[in-house]
Design a protein around this motif. Structure first.
Motif, mmCIF file in Angstrom:
data_model
loop_
_atom_site.group_PDB
_atom_site.id
_atom_site.type_symbol
_atom_site.label_atom_id
_atom_site.label_comp_id
_atom_site.label_asym_id
_atom_site.label_seq_id
_atom_site.Cartn_x
_atom_site.Cartn_y
_atom_site.Cartn_z
ATOM 1 N N TRP A 189 36.260 45.194 41.206
ATOM 2 C CA TRP A 189 35.644 43.951 40.734
ATOM 3 C C TRP A 189 36.719 42.968 40.284
ATOM 4 N N GLU B 219 37.956 37.548 42.848
ATOM 5 C CA GLU B 219 37.417 37.105 44.138
ATOM 6 C C GLU B 219 36.063 37.727 44.412
ATOM 7 N N ARG B 220 35.923 39.026 44.127
ATOM 8 C CA ARG B 220 34.636 39.676 44.365
ATOM 9 C C ARG B 220 33.570 39.167 43.402
ATOM 10 N N ASP C 6 32.444 36.004 44.981
ATOM 11 C CA ASP C 6 31.770 36.141 46.274
ATOM 12 C C ASP C 6 30.462 36.910 46.188
ATOM 13 N N ASP C 7 30.315 37.799 45.198
ATOM 14 C CA ASP C 7 29.131 38.664 45.147
ATOM 15 C C ASP C 7 28.293 38.481 43.884
ATOM 16 N N ASN D 285 26.312 38.939 51.310
ATOM 17 C CA ASN D 285 26.978 39.014 50.010
ATOM 18 C C ASN D 285 25.941 39.317 48.941
ATOM 19 N N THR E 59 26.507 44.598 48.310
ATOM 20 C CA THR E 59 27.772 45.286 48.058
ATOM 21 C C THR E 59 27.551 46.753 47.732
ATOM 22 N N ASP F 164 33.148 53.477 44.034
ATOM 23 C CA ASP F 164 32.927 52.035 44.110
ATOM 24 C C ASP F 164 31.446 51.703 43.958
#
Length: 259
Positions: free
Chosen positions: A48, A51-52, A55-56, A201, A206, A218
């Motif tokens: 995490w 960027e994630r 994006d999510d 997304n 995810t 993850d």
């Protein structure tokens, strides 16, 4: 100060206990699908990243906000009308009971046919599930307006928008907020479900991708993010509710103190 510390202790004691139990129970685990909590926590910052999150997590929060806001507007408006007029309630009640009984996840394929597979579909799915607790609690709150206060307002000639904003909505607001609280948890569930269908997304997408690629630690970090998101939204909601219903909580506190 002592009261604040005591309240903080009660808020954090159970989560801390559950984390400790999870840590100890999973510490020696060799099961692929049940990794140790220390492994999950070590994986968390690598998964995490900023960027994630952008994006999510951000798209999921925006979809949830849009669907929840739409459900709140529709639920309060329709619930006020239905609760205010007996004939409207008699006509609408069978239809409302039928629609409420249909699980929102079942409607996802149907909504996809009409709304496509973009964010409009996801917002619509969230709104379709969140609207019912808000609407039904609003109806009951409007119906429960004190008859003495209603007669007093009528005697003073308070009608139309003034009656709605000064009497009906304030009287029904505790129950409306109860519906909004229920809808928030439903909205998070539907946010995840909607992102499992034709998405590119979002948190639901995810977590499913991690599961399909057997990135189990993850996947567990995604579940933790969902839990943390639900907790933060609950805290924000409580702050808003406490501010909006300060008069109501003050009345209840006064009633408890009176002999």
């Amino acid at each position: 100060m002592r009261r604040v510390l005591l309240r903080l202790f009660f808020v954090l004691a159970l989560p801390a206990l559950l984390v400790a139990v999870w840590w100890l129970a999973s510490d020696d685990s060799t099961d692929v699908f049940w990794p140790p909590l220390r492994t999950i926590m070590r994986t968390f910052p690598d998964v995490w990243t900023g960027e994630r999150l952008q994006d999510d997590v951000l798209p999921s929060v925006l979809r949830l906000t849009g669907g929840y806001a739409l459900a709140a507007v529709v639920g309060v408006a329709a619930g006020t009308v239905i609760g205010s007029y007996r004939r409207v309630r008699a006509v609408c009640e069978p239809v409302l009971e039928f629609l409420r009984a249909v699980p929102p996840p079942v409607l996802v394929p149907v909504i996809m046919l009409f709304a496509g597979i973009d964010d409009t579909m996801k917002v619509t799915v969230i709104a379709s599930g969140c609207v019912w607790p808000i609407l039904l609690n609003t109806v009951e709150g409007v119906r429960a307006v004190d008859s003495v206060m209603a007669e007093t307002a009528r005697s003073y000639g308070i009608k139309g928008p003034a009656r709605l904003t000064r009497l009906v909505l304030p009287s029904a607001s505790p129950q409306i907020f109860a519906g909004l609280r229920q809808a928030l948890s439903i909205g998070i569930i539907l946010m995840v479900i909607s992102e499992m269908f034709a998405a590119s997304n979002g948190l639901g997408f995810t977590v499913v991708q991690f599961q399909r690629s057997f990135a189990i630690p993850d996947m567990w970090t995604g579940i933790l993010v969902l839990g943390l998101l639900g907790f933060l939204l609950s805290v924000v909601f409580q702050l808003v509710e406490r501010r909006a219903l300060a008069w109501y909580h003050g009345l209840r506190a006064s009633a408890r103190r009176s002999p």
